[in-house]
Structure formats: C-alpha cells, structure tokens
Write an enzyme that holds these catalytic residues in place. Structure first.
Site, PDB file in Angstrom:
ATOM      1  N   GLY A   1       0.837  -1.217   0.000  1.00  0.00           N
ATOM      2  CA  GLY A   1       0.000   0.000   0.000  1.00  0.00           C
ATOM      3  C   GLY A   1       0.860   1.251   0.000  1.00  0.00           C
ATOM      4  O   GLY A   1       2.101   1.179  -0.073  1.00  0.00           O
ATOM      5  N   PHE A   2       0.220   2.383   0.112  1.00  0.00           N
ATOM      6  CA  PHE A   2       0.916   3.666   0.096  1.00  0.00           C
ATOM      7  C   PHE A   2       1.926   3.749   1.252  1.00  0.00           C
ATOM      8  O   PHE A   2       3.148   3.774   1.038  1.00  0.00           O
ATOM      9  CB  PHE A   2      -0.146   4.782   0.128  1.00  0.00           C
ATOM     10  CG  PHE A   2       0.310   6.088   0.693  1.00  0.00           C
ATOM     11  CD1 PHE A   2       1.453   6.719   0.216  1.00  0.00           C
ATOM     12  CD2 PHE A   2      -0.407   6.708   1.720  1.00  0.00           C
ATOM     13  CE1 PHE A   2       1.885   7.941   0.755  1.00  0.00           C
ATOM     14  CE2 PHE A   2       0.001   7.921   2.249  1.00  0.00           C
ATOM     15  CZ  PHE A   2       1.156   8.536   1.771  1.00  0.00           C
TER      16      PHE A   2
ATOM     17  N   THR B   1      -6.469  -2.742  -2.112  1.00  0.00           N
ATOM     18  CA  THR B   1      -6.303  -1.318  -2.468  1.00  0.00           C
ATOM     19  C   THR B   1      -4.846  -0.987  -2.771  1.00  0.00           C
ATOM     20  O   THR B   1      -4.540   0.121  -3.201  1.00  0.00           O
ATOM     21  CB  THR B   1      -6.782  -0.386  -1.323  1.00  0.00           C
ATOM     22  OG1 THR B   1      -6.068  -0.714  -0.127  1.00  0.00           O
ATOM     23  CG2 THR B   1      -8.267  -0.514  -1.078  1.00  0.00           C
ATOM     24  N   GLY B   2      -3.943  -1.927  -2.525  1.00  0.00           N
ATOM     25  CA  GLY B   2      -2.517  -1.695  -2.802  1.00  0.00           C
ATOM     26  C   GLY B   2      -2.189  -2.047  -4.239  1.00  0.00           C
ATOM     27  O   GLY B   2      -3.035  -2.553  -4.978  1.00  0.00           O
TER      28      GLY B   2
ATOM     29  N   LEU C   1      -0.524  -2.731   8.838  1.00  0.00           N
ATOM     30  CA  LEU C   1      -1.074  -1.559   8.136  1.00  0.00           C
ATOM     31  C   LEU C   1      -2.186  -1.970   7.189  1.00  0.00           C
ATOM     32  O   LEU C   1      -2.688  -1.148   6.420  1.00  0.00           O
ATOM     33  CB  LEU C   1       0.044  -0.867   7.331  1.00  0.00           C
ATOM     34  CG  LEU C   1       0.880   0.150   8.111  1.00  0.00           C
ATOM     35  CD1 LEU C   1       1.801  -0.535   9.082  1.00  0.00           C
ATOM     36  CD2 LEU C   1       1.707   0.984   7.166  1.00  0.00           C
TER      37      LEU C   1
ATOM     38  N   THR D   1     -11.270  -7.208   8.300  1.00  0.00           N
ATOM     39  CA  THR D   1      -9.806  -7.067   8.254  1.00  0.00           C
ATOM     40  C   THR D   1      -9.255  -6.675   9.621  1.00  0.00           C
ATOM     41  O   THR D   1      -8.224  -7.188  10.058  1.00  0.00           O
ATOM     42  CB  THR D   1      -9.410  -6.044   7.162  1.00  0.00           C
ATOM     43  OG1 THR D   1      -9.753  -6.607   5.904  1.00  0.00           O
ATOM     44  CG2 THR D   1      -7.934  -5.744   7.169  1.00  0.00           C
TER      45      THR D   1
ATOM     46  N   LYS E   1       2.031 -13.836  18.979  1.00  0.00           N
ATOM     47  CA  LYS E   1       2.086 -14.637  20.207  1.00  0.00           C
ATOM     48  C   LYS E   1       2.978 -15.858  19.990  1.00  0.00           C
ATOM     49  O   LYS E   1       3.846 -16.164  20.801  1.00  0.00           O
ATOM     50  CB  LYS E   1       0.648 -15.065  20.550  1.00  0.00           C
ATOM     51  CG  LYS E   1       0.506 -15.891  21.781  1.00  0.00           C
ATOM     52  CD  LYS E   1      -0.973 -16.054  22.107  1.00  0.00           C
ATOM     53  CE  LYS E   1      -1.180 -17.191  23.073  1.00  0.00           C
ATOM     54  NZ  LYS E   1      -2.008 -18.249  22.495  1.00  0.00           N
TER      55      LYS E   1
ATOM     56  N   TYR F   1     -15.224   1.889   9.337  1.00  0.00           N
ATOM     57  CA  TYR F   1     -13.776   2.122   9.470  1.00  0.00           C
ATOM     58  C   TYR F   1     -13.432   2.521  10.906  1.00  0.00           C
ATOM     59  O   TYR F   1     -12.550   1.940  11.536  1.00  0.00           O
ATOM     60  CB  TYR F   1     -13.377   3.216   8.479  1.00  0.00           C
ATOM     61  CG  TYR F   1     -11.902   3.544   8.439  1.00  0.00           C
ATOM     62  CD1 TYR F   1     -10.966   2.603   8.017  1.00  0.00           C
ATOM     63  CD2 TYR F   1     -11.440   4.807   8.808  1.00  0.00           C
ATOM     64  CE1 TYR F   1      -9.605   2.917   7.961  1.00  0.00           C
ATOM     65  CE2 TYR F   1     -10.091   5.130   8.746  1.00  0.00           C
ATOM     66  CZ  TYR F   1      -9.175   4.179   8.327  1.00  0.00           C
ATOM     67  OH  TYR F   1      -7.836   4.496   8.268  1.00  0.00           O
TER      68      TYR F   1
ATOM     69  N   THR G   1      -2.029  11.438   6.195  1.00  0.00           N
ATOM     70  CA  THR G   1      -0.669  11.325   5.666  1.00  0.00           C
ATOM     71  C   THR G   1      -0.745  11.345   4.147  1.00  0.00           C
ATOM     72  O   THR G   1      -1.716  10.848   3.567  1.00  0.00           O
ATOM     73  CB  THR G   1      -0.046  10.009   6.176  1.00  0.00           C
ATOM     74  OG1 THR G   1      -0.029  10.066   7.604  1.00  0.00           O
ATOM     75  CG2 THR G   1       1.358   9.819   5.680  1.00  0.00           C
TER      76      THR G   1
HETATM   77  N1  LIG Z   1      -2.957   7.425   4.789  1.00  0.00           N
HETATM   78  C1  LIG Z   1      -3.516   7.979   5.835  1.00  0.00           C
HETATM   79  O1  LIG Z   1      -3.690   9.195   5.887  1.00  0.00           O
HETATM   80  C2  LIG Z   1      -3.922   7.140   7.025  1.00  0.00           C
HETATM   81  C3  LIG Z   1      -4.499   7.789   8.128  1.00  0.00           C
HETATM   82  C4  LIG Z   1      -4.882   7.039   9.225  1.00  0.00           C
HETATM   83  C5  LIG Z   1      -4.648   5.673   9.246  1.00  0.00           C
HETATM   84  N2  LIG Z   1      -4.095   5.068   8.168  1.00  0.00           N
HETATM   85  C6  LIG Z   1      -3.905   3.603   8.221  1.00  0.00           C
HETATM   86  O2  LIG Z   1      -2.636   3.253   7.712  1.00  0.00           O
HETATM   87  C7  LIG Z   1      -2.722   2.001   7.004  1.00  0.00           C
HETATM   88  C8  LIG Z   1      -2.188   2.175   5.594  1.00  0.00           C
HETATM   89  O3  LIG Z   1      -2.987   3.127   4.894  1.00  0.00           O
HETATM   90  P1  LIG Z   1      -2.655   3.614   3.422  1.00  0.00           P
HETATM   91  O4  LIG Z   1      -3.037   5.029   3.345  1.00  0.00           O
HETATM   92  O5  LIG Z   1      -1.287   3.203   3.067  1.00  0.00           O
HETATM   93  O6  LIG Z   1      -3.731   2.798   2.579  1.00  0.00           O
HETATM   94  P2  LIG Z   1      -3.521   1.760   1.368  1.00  0.00           P
HETATM   95  O7  LIG Z   1      -4.882   1.362   0.934  1.00  0.00           O
HETATM   96  O8  LIG Z   1      -2.606   2.343   0.358  1.00  0.00           O
HETATM   97  O9  LIG Z   1      -2.772   0.564   2.075  1.00  0.00           O
HETATM   98  C9  LIG Z   1      -3.438  -0.473   2.740  1.00  0.00           C
HETATM   99  C10 LIG Z   1      -2.861  -1.779   2.214  1.00  0.00           C
HETATM  100  O10 LIG Z   1      -3.445  -2.866   2.923  1.00  0.00           O
HETATM  101  C11 LIG Z   1      -3.802  -3.878   2.003  1.00  0.00           C
HETATM  102  N3  LIG Z   1      -4.894  -4.640   2.612  1.00  0.00           N
HETATM  103  C12 LIG Z   1      -6.114  -4.189   2.989  1.00  0.00           C
HETATM  104  N4  LIG Z   1      -6.830  -5.174   3.542  1.00  0.00           N
HETATM  105  C13 LIG Z   1      -6.037  -6.292   3.519  1.00  0.00           C
HETATM  106  C14 LIG Z   1      -6.209  -7.623   3.956  1.00  0.00           C
HETATM  107  N5  LIG Z   1      -7.355  -8.053   4.511  1.00  0.00           N
HETATM  108  N6  LIG Z   1      -5.182  -8.500   3.785  1.00  0.00           N
HETATM  109  C15 LIG Z   1      -4.007  -8.083   3.223  1.00  0.00           C
HETATM  110  N7  LIG Z   1      -3.798  -6.833   2.779  1.00  0.00           N
HETATM  111  C16 LIG Z   1      -4.796  -5.947   2.934  1.00  0.00           C
HETATM  112  C17 LIG Z   1      -4.202  -3.129   0.755  1.00  0.00           C
HETATM  113  O11 LIG Z   1      -4.172  -3.900  -0.425  1.00  0.00           O
HETATM  114  C18 LIG Z   1      -3.180  -1.991   0.737  1.00  0.00           C
HETATM  115  O12 LIG Z   1      -2.017  -2.371   0.055  1.00  0.00           O
HETATM  116  C19 LIG Z   1      -4.191   1.587   7.055  1.00  0.00           C
HETATM  117  O13 LIG Z   1      -4.358   0.681   8.111  1.00  0.00           O
HETATM  118  C20 LIG Z   1      -4.917   2.870   7.363  1.00  0.00           C
HETATM  119  O14 LIG Z   1      -6.121   2.648   8.050  1.00  0.00           O
HETATM  120  C21 LIG Z   1      -3.734   5.766   7.056  1.00  0.00           C
END
Ligand SMILES: NC(=O)c1ccc[n+]([C@@H]2O[C@H](COP(=O)([O-])OP(=O)(O)OC[C@H]3O[C@@H](n4cnc5c(N)ncnc54)[C@H](O)[C@@H]3O)[C@@H](O)[C@H]2O)c1
Length: 310
Positions: A11-12, A36-37, A74, A93, A106, A146, A176
């Site tokens: 992911g991002f 979403t990645g 993440l 998730t 664990k 969420y 972010t």
């Molecule tokens: N970007 C932000 O501003 C922000 C803010 C608050 C929290 N977060 C948290 O940080 C984390 C990363 O966010 P992001 O912005 O990089 O989003 P993103 O969608 O780019 O990354 C999330 C990644 O998780 C993978 N994923 C989702 N569900 C999955 C599952 N069940 N099994 C395996 N892979 C799975 C997706 O394919 C993706 O690659 C997330 O948990 C998000 O809630 C992000």
C-alpha cells in the site's frame, strides 16, 4: 538481522515502511492482498534479497515458517470510497485479520504494531486531539465501518497484551500524504493533485472551512519505527500538527501545480470531521519524534509523483 513483517506492505504507507526498514538493515516480508494496494509500489524492492512479498488476505490464517521480531499491521482499506464499497471487508480485516496477526505475534514472541487512525476520535469535541480523548464516533454512520474497525483493533490489541503479555503498539495515524497514493483514491490530496494537474476545478465539500493536518509519509514512517522500538504500550498520535482549512490546502496544491485556482462546491459528506489536529506531546516526549517536512516541501515531492502517474 531483525525480521519484520509488514501487512499492507504494497500500500501507500506500507511500501514506504518496507523501503525504510530495508534501509535500516531488516529482513522484510510484505504481505498484501492488493485490495487497495498495488504491486508497482514494491516492484523496485523485488530484486533486494532481503525483501519478499506474499500475496495474502490477512483475514485468512497465515502459515509461515519464518521467525519474526516485529509485525506492522497496516492492512486496511482507508479511503472513504472503500467505506461505501467494502464496509464488511474493512470490519473483518481489523477483527479477524488483526487477530490472526496477534496470534502470529504470540507464537513468534514478536512485537506487533496496529495502525489505528485519528478517525477513532470521530467528529471530535476536543481540539486538538490528545490520546486521552475518548472520541465522538457515529458507529452507524457511513464512516462507522472504518472508525469502529479501528477501535476494535485497538481493543483486541490491548486484550492480547493483558491476557497473553504480547508486546503491542498502537499508533493513531493522522492524515498522511505523499508519492504512491492512488490517484483515484478519493482522499483529499490525490483529488486535489489530479484536479490541479488536469486543469479541472478543485472539488470543495461543504464551505471548505473544515480543517486537516497533513503529515508527509517519510515523517510518519520514522514515527512508526520509533514507536515499535519504544516500550510505549498506550496509543500514540503520529501526525503533523500544522492545521489548514481545506480551502487553504486546495490553494497550496494549485500553487504547487501552477494551476489556476477554480472551485466547485459540493455538499459535505455525512460524518465528515470538521476539525483534525493531533496533539503530539506524547510522541515528542516518549519517542523523541516530531515531523520535519513542511507542507510546501512535501507538496514538491508529491507533485513529481502525480505528474508521472497521470
Ligand atoms: N494514509 C492515511 O492518511 C492514514 C491515516 C490514518 C490511518 N491510516 C492507516 O494506515 C494504514 C495504511 O494506509 P494507506 O493510506 O497506506 O492505505 P492503502 O490502501 O494504500 O494501504 C493499505 C494496504 O493494505 C492492504 N490490505 C487491505 N486489507 C487487507 C487484507 N485483509 N489482507 C491483506 N492486505 C490488505 C491493501 O491492499 C493496501 O495495500 C491503514 O491501516 C490505514 O487505516 C492511514
């Protein structure tokens, strides 16, 4: 050599974290279902012998015969577009997926960090938000899937800590941004850069006076690692406390893109938070962390990425 597992590694934020940990001398396993990645986010890491990537949905149990020191979870869809399309998957998730990783922690006696969010504060009645604020979440609203998923993720982390003595960490990430965000992601920064670079009007929801605080991704990733290495079990806000209105952010993106500033106003989506700004005293005092990259600097780095991806 320490081993880290990064769930959501394609992911991002996850892809930047994998890169950072490799730079710190870790052996890194990225796990991602690509919901979403994108594979392209980690393509440049595949030739590194210390990096492996596994396509896997964490909702299914994970069997890997690899000892592991640190688990960063993440994995979670994080965009409002996903809240409408796959709310049940988001809940599963955090509930089942994170529990699978906690069980793995664990078994391996590993530390595990859960990526929570500022959304646990809901539409906050306290400003800026301290970790002690218990939040104002509408559990049945459009963002409930969420917000409650993340609140549950925090709760089950603490349950594993109390019942089994697992070394858990909880980070509450505030907005972010940076390279590798999906242009069609629906979050404010990809929207504005896409609109600025294609000469379209900037879509402003509501009157644009609602505020956001934006953290550049390299600052965030450093904060995640510092938290993992610390002994802080309580949640820690990681974000940039500089607060801007949505209109100010749109104007800055327009300036960065060299675009004319035109706007299109739309109704405010339900449960959209009016104010967001982290109190980062805890991160400063306990982790010696604070963000370094200004909005202007971060926008320059982000602009190059959106230019090349549109
Ligand atoms: N970007 C932000 O501003 C922000 C803010 C608050 C929290 N977060 C948290 O940080 C984390 C990363 O966010 P992001 O912005 O990089 O989003 P993103 O969608 O780019 O990354 C999330 C990644 O998780 C993978 N994923 C989702 N569900 C999955 C599952 N069940 N099994 C395996 N892979 C799975 C997706 O394919 C993706 O690659 C997330 O948990 C998000 O809630 C992000």
């Amino acid at each position: 050599m320490k081993t880290a597992l990064v769930a959501g590694g394609a992911g991002f934020i996850g892809s930047h974290l994998c890169e950072y940990l490799l730079g710190q001398g870790y052996r890194v396993y990225a796990i991602d279902s690509l919901v979403t990645g994108r594979r392209i986010n980690i393509e440049h890491l595949l030739a590194n012998p210390n990096f492996s990537w596994i396509e896997h949905d964490i909702v299914a149990p994970l069997y890997m015969n690899v000892p592991c020191d640190e688990i960063y979870n993440l994995a979670s869809p994080a965009s409002p577009v996903d809240f409408e399309k796959i709310p049940i998957f988001i809940l599963k998730t955090a509930a089942i997926g994170h529990m699978n990783l906690l069980n793995w922690a664990k078994m391996n006696k590993a530390r595990i960090l859960f990526a929570s969010t500022s959304e646990v504060y809901g539409d906050p009645l306290e400003h800026p938000q301290k970790e002690t604020y218990l939040g104002n979440v509408n559990c049945i609203g459009h963002r409930g899937c969420y917000d409650e998923a993340k609140r549950y993720g925090e709760a089950i982390s603490m349950a594993f800590r109390r019942q089994y003595g697992i070394e858990t960490r909880i980070v509450r990430i505030f907005n972010t941004y940076g390279p590798r965000m999906r242009p069609e992601d629906g979050r404010v920064i990809p929207n504005f850069f896409t609109q600025g670079l294609s000469g379209k009007p900037f879509t402003i929801y509501g009157d644009g006076k609602q505020t956001r605080s934006l953290c550049y991704v390299s600052d965030l990733v450093e904060g995640l690692h510092k938290l993992m290495l610390s002994d802080v079990a309580d949640p820690v806000n990681v974000g940039n406390p500089d607060e801007y209105t949505i209109l100010e952010i749109a104007k800055s993106v327009a300036a960065a893109c060299g675009a004319q500033f035109k706007t299109e106003f739309m109704p405010l989506p339900p449960s959209d938070p009016k104010q967001r700004r982290p109190d980062i005293t805890r991160a400063k005092e306990l982790l010696n962390w604070s963000p370094k990259i200004s909005l202007k600097e971060g926008f320059v780095k982000t602009l190059d990425y959106f230019k090349s991806s549109l």
